[in-house]
Motif scaffolding. Sequence first.
Motif, PDB file in Angstrom:
ATOM      1  N   LEU A 183       0.848  -1.195   0.000  1.00 31.53           N
ATOM      2  CA  LEU A 183       0.000   0.000   0.000  1.00 31.53           C
ATOM      3  C   LEU A 183       0.880   1.241   0.000  1.00 31.53           C
ATOM      4  CD1 LEU A 183      -2.541  -1.120   2.763  1.00 31.53           C
ATOM      5  CD2 LEU A 183      -3.007  -0.926   0.303  1.00 31.53           C
ATOM      6  N   ARG A 184       0.543   2.170  -0.860  1.00 33.11           N
ATOM      7  CA  ARG A 184       1.347   3.385  -1.019  1.00 33.11           C
ATOM      8  C   ARG A 184       0.464   4.607  -0.858  1.00 33.11           C
ATOM      9  NH1 ARG A 184       4.899   1.232  -5.349  1.00 33.11           N
ATOM     10  NH2 ARG A 184       4.400  -0.965  -5.360  1.00 33.11           N
ATOM     11  N   VAL A 185       1.072   5.749  -0.689  1.00 34.82           N
ATOM     12  CA  VAL A 185       0.313   6.997  -0.724  1.00 34.82           C
ATOM     13  C   VAL A 185      -0.463   7.040  -2.037  1.00 34.82           C
ATOM     14  CG1 VAL A 185       0.523   9.519  -0.874  1.00 34.82           C
ATOM     15  CG2 VAL A 185       1.870   8.239   0.828  1.00 34.82           C
ATOM     16  N   GLY A 186       0.188   6.639  -3.121  1.00 36.46           N
ATOM     17  CA  GLY A 186      -0.432   6.676  -4.439  1.00 36.46           C
ATOM     18  C   GLY A 186      -1.648   5.770  -4.585  1.00 36.46           C
ATOM     19  N   THR A 187      -1.739   4.715  -3.782  1.00 38.36           N
ATOM     20  CA  THR A 187      -2.915   3.843  -3.846  1.00 38.36           C
ATOM     21  C   THR A 187      -4.151   4.642  -3.430  1.00 38.36           C
ATOM     22  OG1 THR A 187      -1.387   2.167  -2.973  1.00 38.36           O
ATOM     23  CG2 THR A 187      -3.660   1.485  -3.355  1.00 38.36           C
ATOM     24  N   PHE A 188      -4.020   5.447  -2.383  1.00 41.13           N
ATOM     25  CA  PHE A 188      -5.124   6.289  -1.930  1.00 41.13           C
ATOM     26  C   PHE A 188      -5.420   7.378  -2.951  1.00 41.13           C
ATOM     27  CE2 PHE A 188      -3.790   4.109   1.809  1.00 41.13           C
ATOM     28  CZ  PHE A 188      -4.951   3.929   2.537  1.00 41.13           C
ATOM     29  N   GLN A 189      -4.359   7.926  -3.505  1.00 40.12           N
ATOM     30  CA  GLN A 189      -4.549   9.003  -4.481  1.00 40.12           C
ATOM     31  C   GLN A 189      -5.355   8.537  -5.690  1.00 40.12           C
ATOM     32  OE1 GLN A 189      -0.198  10.121  -4.721  1.00 40.12           O
ATOM     33  NE2 GLN A 189      -1.099  12.169  -4.789  1.00 40.12           N
ATOM     34  N   PHE A 190      -5.142   7.294  -6.094  1.00 43.23           N
ATOM     35  CA  PHE A 190      -5.830   6.793  -7.284  1.00 43.23           C
ATOM     36  C   PHE A 190      -7.348   6.889  -7.121  1.00 43.23           C
ATOM     37  CE2 PHE A 190      -7.926   3.430  -9.712  1.00 43.23           C
ATOM     38  CZ  PHE A 190      -7.460   3.689 -10.987  1.00 43.23           C
ATOM     39  N   PHE A 191      -7.846   6.367  -6.005  1.00 40.32           N
ATOM     40  CA  PHE A 191      -9.303   6.338  -5.821  1.00 40.32           C
ATOM     41  C   PHE A 191      -9.851   7.712  -5.447  1.00 40.32           C
ATOM     42  CE2 PHE A 191      -7.747   2.023  -5.281  1.00 40.32           C
ATOM     43  CZ  PHE A 191      -8.489   1.402  -6.280  1.00 40.32           C
TER      44      PHE A 191
END
Length: 522
Positions: A183-191
């Motif tokens: 899990l990355r910061v970018g995973t949250f950013q995507f959604f």
Amino acid sequence: MPHLAFDIAFDNTYVRELVGLYTAARPAAAPAPGLLFLNRGLADELGLDADMLAAPEGVAFLAGNTLPEGAQPIAQVYAGHQFGGFSPQLGDGRALLLGEVIDRQGHRRDIAFKGSGRTPYSRGGDGKAAVGPMLREVLIGEAMHALGIPSTRALAVAATGEMVRRDTPLPGAILTRVAASHLRVGTFQFFAARGEIDKLRTLAEYAIARHDPALAGTPGRHLALLGAVARRQAVLVAQWMNVGFIHGVMNTDNMTISGETIDYGPCAFMEAYDAATVFSSIDHGGRYAYGNQPHIARWNLARLAEALLPLMVEGDDEAAVRQAVAEVTAVIDAFPQWYAEALLRGQRAKLGLQLTQASLDADDTALADDWLALLQQGGVDFTLAWRRLSDAAAGDANPLRALFPDPSPLNAWLGRWQARCDREDAGQGGSRDGDRDGEPEGVQGTGPDRAARMRRVNPWIIPRNHRVEEALASASAQGDIRAFDDLLAALRRPYDEDPALARYAEPAPAQLAAGYQTFCGT
Ligand code: AMP
Ligand code: MG
């Protein structure tokens, strides 16, 4: 695809609980698998049979040709700010999550491939990886681990027997990576960027259950998750800074929720101290320079805060929005302080100072800053300077002086440091606890004690760039991994000043160090 005869006890929560947040994919076939590296210690931690992994069937698995039963390969989707610009869709373009296992300590760990071929997120890339960069990830990751720094780790590297097309054709490889999660910061950013709030919420609940289970079900959990990630990153980046590690590509997709270092691409260790050090060939502006890393961490956390905000306000009540923004801002604003505390904790240990409350000293930050200023001014090797300061604690400051072009400013600083140590030792004499009672007056906090403590936190061996390059060159070009094996063995004992390992402790010749550049290895 045939299944392996031996079992890995996968328990794949990501696949089960995050339906719609990934895409199933398969590894590409490898024409001629060969084992280049197997991490037996890590295999054991995971409860895997290393001999099985090293057998032909195991190697076929590690090269992507067969999968153990229970593996459910998926490509995770994520977004990310790359060098400050937002890419709304990145994702695993050359990686696959195979599944999760519970290690011997009861911790859930991801097992993933890197370099296993194209996925729906590969964009223009081939999804492949070359031997050199994958072995580089092994060396740096294992060095970080040996230094006590949270890191994803390499379980294995298998050659595929295929050439991959880069500037020149290079032998291909697959790295098997183990992580607390991907899990990355970018995973949250995507959604968040897509306004898929239900998925964002599912992801956040998953991340909380996995990394901060104490927060599960609590009313302020999304804010608390941000705080927990920020604290982990503060500690992590402070540890990087205290060993001279430069990540090189701190994009938001390369920052984990777990607090582990991830994605060893253009990273490298600094040699001569210079806060402006940049190694990455593509980091023209120095965005990810050594000294900029704490600022970038904070910037990335602000992006995580933005992504989590929609979970913190129901509807669009203006007052509620303002309140939530104020709350996440307070976390982001607290980050520099958390970082500074973590940095100083590490610096105090490196300076040989005890971490007890009784010996806290408001001047310690200045003492550490002035030391670094001396290193910067003299262009002194960061690692050796700290190591030789340990010798000074043992009574011999000459090896340290020898590192400086002009030792006179150092001498003044050494006087301050010695006085600080003496003060601490005197203070301890005043507030002795039980286990020091047997000691005669006047010998507490002796030099040898302090020196021994310092030598447990100031490494002698780090992955020096010229040694890493030398090991990778012979592995990649000649398929000879002896230099790699020897270097890896040295990196696993960073605090042992064994004369037999001296060649790994020496800085690179100046002309080599000057132009050193790293590449992303994509
Ligand atoms: P990185 O710089 O390694 O963090 O990668 C950034 C993005 O590029 C990620 O989405 C990767 O999956 C993707 N990527 C990197 N190398 C390749 C490759 N050879 N083929 C496909 N995608 C890649
Ligand atoms: Mg990445």
